[in-house]
Design a protein around this motif. Structure first.
Motif, short mmCIF file in Angstrom:
data_model
loop_
_atom_site.label_atom_id
_atom_site.label_comp_id
_atom_site.label_asym_id
_atom_site.label_seq_id
_atom_site.Cartn_x
_atom_site.Cartn_y
_atom_site.Cartn_z
N VAL A 62 1.26 -1.37 0.15
CA VAL A 62 -0.35 -0.10 -0.08
C VAL A 62 1.53 1.26 -0.16
O VAL A 62 2.15 1.41 0.98
N SER A 63 0.47 2.24 -0.53
CA SER A 63 1.16 3.38 -0.56
C SER A 63 -0.05 4.46 0.88
O SER A 63 -0.58 4.59 0.86
N LEU A 64 0.85 5.29 1.14
CA LEU A 64 0.89 6.38 2.79
C LEU A 64 1.42 7.30 1.96
O LEU A 64 2.68 7.62 1.82
N SER A 65 0.44 8.77 2.92
CA SER A 65 0.66 9.73 3.11
C SER A 65 2.73 10.19 3.92
O SER A 65 2.03 10.04 4.56
N VAL A 79 -0.17 10.24 11.76
CA VAL A 79 -1.28 10.21 10.31
C VAL A 79 -1.25 8.90 9.48
O VAL A 79 -0.30 9.02 8.89
N VAL A 80 -2.20 8.31 9.02
CA VAL A 80 -2.46 7.30 8.55
C VAL A 80 -3.37 7.66 7.43
O VAL A 80 -4.30 7.71 7.75
N ASN A 81 -2.96 7.90 6.26
CA ASN A 81 -3.34 8.65 5.22
C ASN A 81 -2.89 7.61 3.65
O ASN A 81 -2.21 7.90 3.49
N PHE A 82 -3.57 6.75 3.51
CA PHE A 82 -3.62 5.65 1.95
C PHE A 82 -3.92 6.44 0.98
O PHE A 82 -5.06 7.20 0.73
N ASP A 92 5.24 9.27 -1.40
CA ASP A 92 4.50 8.67 -1.01
C ASP A 92 5.29 7.27 -0.19
O ASP A 92 6.30 7.34 -0.11
N ILE A 93 4.74 6.48 0.82
CA ILE A 93 6.06 5.86 1.35
C ILE A 93 5.18 4.13 1.28
O ILE A 93 4.14 4.30 0.91
N VAL A 94 5.97 3.65 0.54
CA VAL A 94 5.30 1.95 0.33
C VAL A 94 5.25 0.99 1.20
O VAL A 94 6.70 1.05 1.82
N VAL A 95 4.51 0.79 1.53
CA VAL A 95 4.93 -0.68 2.95
C VAL A 95 4.52 -1.33 1.97
O VAL A 95 3.73 -1.94 1.42
N GLU A 96 5.73 -2.37 2.54
CA GLU A 96 5.22 -3.67 1.89
C GLU A 96 5.08 -4.91 2.88
O GLU A 96 5.71 -4.81 3.78
N ILE A 97 3.78 -5.53 3.18
CA ILE A 97 3.06 -6.40 4.90
C ILE A 97 3.94 -7.97 4.22
O ILE A 97 2.92 -7.88 2.87
N GLU A 98 4.46 -8.57 4.39
CA GLU A 98 5.02 -10.12 3.66
C GLU A 98 4.66 -11.04 5.10
O GLU A 98 5.26 -11.04 6.05
N SER A 99 4.03 -11.62 4.97
CA SER A 99 3.93 -12.98 5.87
C SER A 99 3.05 -13.84 5.73
O SER A 99 2.91 -14.74 3.97
#
Length: 106
Positions: free
Chosen positions: A58-61, A69-72, A80-87
């Motif tokens: 996801v990309s966050l502002s 604050v979290v803002n997609f 943007d801050i690109v967040v990658e969650i791996e599991s």
């Protein structure tokens, strides 16, 4: 760095090719912000939409994250801050970060 630390306080940071790349095992602060802002369902939709195999992106502002604050976002003025969650259990990880507010019908 402030924006990143506001979302992920224990982030391990590396600098690579003009980018900051961070790694963490702890999503507690992101989860807390999503709950506090009451955007759990939106967050869950975004995380599910970015799902590819055992990871989601996801990309966050960056500007919003700077003030905690979290803002997609997509294409924010400051980037943007690109967040990658791996599991191995991505569904559980998404459920933890963005627990649904809709009751299960089981």
């Amino acid at each position: 760095m402030t924006a990143l630390r506001n979302l992920f306080p224990d982030l391990r940071v590396e600098f690579a090719e003009g980018r900051i790349v961070g790694t963490t095992q702890n999503l507690d602060r992101l989860r807390e912000l999503i709950r506090t802002q009451r955007i759990r369902d939106t967050a869950k939709r975004q995380l599910l939409a970015g799902r590819r195999g055992n990871r989601t992106t996801v990309s966050l502002s960056k500007q919003a994250a700077f003030v905690g604050v979290v803002n997609f976002a997509a294409s924010s003025p400051l980037g943007d801050i690109v967040v990658e969650i791996e599991s191995d259990d991505l569904e559980a990880a998404i459920g933890y970060v963005a627990e649904s507010t809709v009751a299960s019908k089981t």
